[in-house]
Design an enzyme around this catalytic site. Structure first.
Site, short mmCIF file in Angstrom:
data_model
loop_
_atom_site.label_atom_id
_atom_site.label_comp_id
_atom_site.label_asym_id
_atom_site.label_seq_id
_atom_site.Cartn_x
_atom_site.Cartn_y
_atom_site.Cartn_z
N SER A 61 -3.10 2.18 -27.58
CA SER A 61 -3.85 2.65 -28.75
C SER A 61 -3.35 2.11 -30.08
CB SER A 61 -3.85 4.18 -28.80
OG SER A 61 -4.79 4.70 -27.88
N LYS A 64 -5.88 0.42 -32.19
CA LYS A 64 -6.70 1.11 -33.20
C LYS A 64 -6.28 0.77 -34.63
CE LYS A 64 -8.02 4.99 -30.20
NZ LYS A 64 -7.22 4.89 -28.96
N SER A 121 -6.36 10.07 -31.81
CA SER A 121 -6.42 8.81 -31.05
C SER A 121 -7.66 8.79 -30.15
CB SER A 121 -5.16 8.62 -30.20
OG SER A 121 -5.00 7.27 -29.85
N LYS A 226 0.92 4.91 -36.04
CA LYS A 226 0.07 5.09 -34.85
C LYS A 226 0.89 5.07 -33.57
CE LYS A 226 -3.94 5.73 -33.03
NZ LYS A 226 -3.27 6.47 -31.94
#
Length: 393
Positions: A61, A64, A121, A226
């Site tokens: 992720s 992202k 997320s 993140k």
């Protein structure tokens, strides 16, 4: 007596040489339990430590971050707005993995989808954003790869916007540092989203409201960025921290920002603990030294054939360097630039570098310098006179 004096002299010399050798060595980072990592001082632009920074890895992720960059760019250009709504498609609703838990045919504001993508997320929120900005997920992925190339991410290839495992979906710690640094620099107004600890869209499960970045709850100086996890990627975290440093200045100018990229840890707690270890080590093992403030000239060399006799060289946001702790007072600087300097010289034009070394001669960094104020070309008489003087020299 002579022998004793000689022995003392030799021992003293060994101690001095040993101290000089120790001072010449960069600080050694702690052992970090991860497949790869990189620690960057964003304020100085220096890499403080790394392990396998160019090793291809699955980003999970962390993907992202690139999705967010493309979305933020669309906001900046006016292509979309935060209050604009995107329709949730069946494809977005069916996305596996982490979710925001939005339903088909719901119309969700862009700002809420961004929060769902960052805080929760949510793969469903990410897909809805990709479809809304790109027209389709496939077109959005094209935009991601085009942007990665423009940012200089030479070792990244994106196959989807959310980060689920797909063959060929890879990046590196180095590329993620590039991406995260540019995201914070290019879109500072959106960085606060990454510090949000809790968020959920009305009507969605309350138990799904917590940011997975544990450092946001452990270290008040951490404000992003993140997390990521898949079985193939392991547990990953891009973390950034901003702490005040005495001597750097007041307000935002006095804040020192570090960025850590940690890839392939064994658990959620390990990725947080190891990232914290990296950040803390960076702040204690290195001192930040301000050489100039924003817009302040580092040098004012002579200019020929110009309306001004001198040109201001420096860095737009000022010059800060990171040096091993305790070495700040002993650094040496040298400006390397072309000679002679002949007008016109334009504001922002690259013009030489500042070389910084320790007292031992160990290189610290090279800072690119630019022209801070344009120097226009002088009239015919001035140019002719300077041409003659240059010829005589």
């Amino acid at each position: 007596m002579l022998r004793r004096s000689l022995v003392r002299w030799v021992v003293g010399l060994v101690c001095v040489v040993g101290a000089m050798s120790a001072a010449a060595q960069p600080p050694k980072p702690p052992e970090i339990a991860a497949k790869a990592y990189m620690l960057m001082d964003v304020t100085s632009g220096q890499v403080l430590a790394s392990k396998d920074p160019e090793k291809p890895v699955e980003p999970a992720s962390l993907t992202k971050l690139m999705t967010a960059y493309v979305v933020f760019d669309a906001l900046k250009s006016g292509k979309i707005t935060l209050k604009q709504t995107f329709l949730v498609s069946e494809r977005a609703w069916k996305m596996p993995g982490s979710r925001m838990f939005i339903e088909p045919r719901m119309e969700i504001p862009v700002e809420d989808l961004i929060k769902g993508m960052i805080v929760q997320s949510g793969n469903d929120a990410t897909t809805a954003l990709a479809e809304g900005v790109g027209g389709s997920v496939e077109r959005f992925v094209d935009l991601m790869n085009q942007q990665a190339k423009a940012l200089g991410m030479k070792s990244s290839s994106f196959k989807n916007p959310e980060g689920l495992t797909v063959a060929g979906h890879t990046t590196t710690a180095q590329d993620l540092v590039t991406l995260a640094t540019r995201l914070m620099h290019d879109f500072p107004e959106y960085v606060p989203y990454y510090a949000i600890q809790h968020y959920r869209y009305p009507g969605t499960p309350a138990a799904n409201d917590t940011n997975r970045n544990l450092l946001l709850f452990r270290d008040p100086s951490v404000d992003g960025l993140k997390t990521g996890h898949t079985d193939a990627a392991g547990y990953c975290l891009v973390a950034t921290s901003r702490r005040p440093v005495a001597g750097l200045g007041e307000g935002p100018a006095g804040q020192r920002r570090l960025l850590s990229v940690l890839l392939g840890a064994s658990s959620e707690n390990v990725r947080a603990a190891e990232s914290q270890k990296l950040l803390n080590w960076g702040y204690t093992a290195f001192d930040a030294v301000r050489l100039t403030s924003a817009g302040q000239a580092l040098a004012t060399p002579r200019v020929w054939k110009g309306k001004a006799a001198e040109v201001k060289l420096g860095k737009t946001d000022g010059v800060v360097v990171s040096v091993p702790a305790g070495e700040g007072a002993r650094i040496k600087t040298e400006i390397v630039r072309p000679e002679p300097l002949v007008a016109p010289l334009l504001k922002g034009q690259s013009l030489g570098v500042l070389r910084v070394t320790l007292a031992s001669g160990e290189p610290v960094t090279e800072v690119p310098l630019v022209v801070l104020e344009t120097v226009e070309e002088s009239g015919f008489v001035g140019r002719a006179w300077d041409a003659l003087r240059l010829w005589i020299q």
